[in-house]
Write an enzyme that holds these catalytic residues in place. Structure first.
Site, short mmCIF file in Angstrom:
data_model
loop_
_atom_site.label_atom_id
_atom_site.label_comp_id
_atom_site.label_asym_id
_atom_site.label_seq_id
_atom_site.Cartn_x
_atom_site.Cartn_y
_atom_site.Cartn_z
N GLU A 62 -16.19 55.43 18.86
CA GLU A 62 -16.35 55.41 20.32
C GLU A 62 -15.23 56.23 20.98
OE1 GLU A 62 -16.26 51.44 21.85
OE2 GLU A 62 -16.93 52.02 23.85
N ASP A 91 -14.28 52.57 32.52
CA ASP A 91 -14.08 51.20 33.00
C ASP A 91 -12.65 50.77 33.34
OD1 ASP A 91 -16.55 51.64 31.84
OD2 ASP A 91 -16.65 49.73 30.82
C1 GLC Z 1 -18.40 51.54 28.08
C2 GLC Z 1 -18.02 52.90 28.66
C3 GLC Z 1 -19.21 53.50 29.38
C4 GLC Z 1 -20.39 53.55 28.41
C5 GLC Z 1 -20.66 52.19 27.78
C6 GLC Z 1 -21.69 52.25 26.66
O1 GLC Z 1 -18.70 50.62 29.06
O2 GLC Z 1 -16.94 52.78 29.53
O3 GLC Z 1 -18.92 54.77 29.86
O4 GLC Z 1 -21.53 54.00 29.07
O5 GLC Z 1 -19.49 51.68 27.21
O6 GLC Z 1 -21.32 53.18 25.70
#
Ligand code: GLC
Length: 436
Positions: A401, A166
């Site tokens: 994460e 993102d």
């Molecule tokens: C964030 C990450 C994306 C992922 C999401 C859920 O938006 O950038 O890659 O799929 O979180 O984990």
């Protein structure tokens, strides 16, 4: 072996914690719905101990498919939550293609066909492949038509969230050039559970929301999005994953005695455009391409290694990527010889930040994508090193994460599903095994 069983139990319970029975949340509080590429990886992890549940995960994701083939990045499944953007914010009812269920209006990297092929290679699931093959084919067809903006065969993304990375520094200049006159009122939810310094800056977030506003006003009509989206990028990561997934889709087609003509055309067009568009021979790096300014986005991030995952790099390109960049202590390798995995942005980039989301932290998914690529090109020792470091990281800091690239401490959401799922994959799937 005892250790493996212990860790397997731990991971199993961590994935189970986020399991709603139908789909798995990426993280317990921060991400309470179903995300597209997360679910593909969660299914890969689940397949080691509960194959039927892995297939349920995939079916649940496909239930959100749009009528024109688009597979959205989030399927909400009517689970109440405090997540923003909520389902209503997307206004997908403006599109004649919207499905019956609440979803987002954009997509994510297409890992699913690759994962399905791997599941089948481990344990035959022919009936399941037969059942979902048409949906996979339609999604790929949609990508190769609705998202081929310049007829090159390469596909484009219209929102940073579609890249899965993102707030990558690749987008900063492009986002800064977008000057929204109005941004709809919104209340960020992402900093409720995670410190703001580990999340995207406000300026980027406003543009993320502005882009959704543009798309919903356009009724998500694909041709109009290509003309009017202020953000239009051919992304190396997305195209690499698609190339690999097209090859895997082709293998599934052969398995089912289905024609491969369309897939063959997609593959050959991508292959012939890939280098000309992405490879920078002077730097020895792959760069994304901004279709709005018609310029290469010259930012050095981990996505430069994704062509290794796809197998589209030559041996000489692979050697340059690995010897000049991946193992270079001032870029991706750490100076003290401890890696913690691969930093998501080269340390030489002025925008590098050790704890902020995709600006530098180490992610389990990117470690996995890189080590898979290394194995494909025969760099087994290096791949094994990243594998060991990744396992060490989760042992010390848990299934987070992402992780601070300086010391491996955990960041972002806790009990993160794909971190657990990929740890299981690293422990249970022998390196260089049946994956290709
Ligand atoms: C964030 C990450 C994306 C992922 C999401 C859920 O938006 O950038 O890659 O799929 O979180 O984990």
């Amino acid at each position: 072996m005892a250790i493996t069983l212990f860790v397997r139990g731990l991971i199993n319970s961590s994935i189970r914690m986020n399991d709603t029975g139908v789909f798995t949340k990426p993280g317990p509080h921060q991400y309470p719905h179903q995300w597209n590429w997360d679910s593909a990886l969660i299914a890969l992890g689940l397949s080691h101990f509960d194959l039927p549940r892995a297939l349920t995960e995939i079916r649940a994701l496909l239930s959100g498919q749009w009528q024109d083939g688009m597979l959205p990045h989030v399927v909400y499944h009517q689970t109440p939550s405090d997540y923003f953007p909520d389902p209503a914010f997307w206004q997908i009812e403006n599109s004649p293609n919207a499905p019956r269920f609440s979803t987002s209006g954009i997509t994510q990297p297409p890992l699913l066909a690759t994962i399905v092929r791997r599941l089948h290679a481990r344990q035959p699931i022919l009936e399941f492949v037969e059942e979902i093959y048409p949906s996979l084919l339609e999604w790929h067809r949609w990508l190769h038509t609705a998202r081929d903006a310049d007829g090159s065969g390469l596909v484009c993304i219209i929102h940073p969230w579609e890249s899965g990375t993102d707030d990558s520094p690749r987008w900063l200049e492009l986002l800064a050039a977008i000057q929204p006159e109005t941004v709809p009122e919104f209340q960020r939810g992402d900093t409720r559970y995670v410190p703001a310094l580990e999340r995207p800056h406000r300026a980027e977030y406003e543009r993320f929301i502005h882009l959704i506003d543009v798309f919903r006003k356009l009724g998500y009509v694909p041709a109009d999005l290509l003309v009017h989206s202020p953000f239009l990028v051919q992304d190396v990561l997305f195209n690499s994953i698609l190339f690999c997934a097209d090859e895997d889709l082709r293998a599934l087609a052969l398995l089912l005695n289905q024609p491969t003509d369309a897939i063959d055309v997609w593959l050959s067009r991508m292959r012939s455009s890939f280098d000309a568009r992405f490879w920078n021979d002077q730097m020895g790096l792959y760069y994304d391409y901004d279709l709005r300014s018609e310029r290469s986005i010259q930012v050095n991030t981990i996505t430069t290694f994704l062509p290794l995952f796809a197998g589209v790099a030559s041996n000489a390109q692979a050697e340059r990527l690995i010897n000049s960049h991946l193992t270079n202590p001032s870029e991706y390798a750490s100076q003290d010889g401890i890696w913690y995995g691969v930093t998501t942005t080269a340390r030489t980039e002025p925008t590098w930040e050790s704890r902020r989301y995709w600006r530098g932290p180490v992610w389990i998914i990117t470690n996995w994508l890189v080590l898979e690529g290394l194995q494909r090109y025969g760099y087994d020792d290096l791949a094994d090193r990243i594998r060991q470091d990744t396992l060490h990281l989760v042992e010390v800091s848990g299934f987070r994460e992402y992780y601070d690239a300086r010391d491996g401490s955990g960041c972002g959401s806790e009990n993160f599903s794909w971190s657990a799922a990929l740890t299981l994959e690293l422990l249970m799937a022998p390196p260089n095994a049946e994956n290709k």
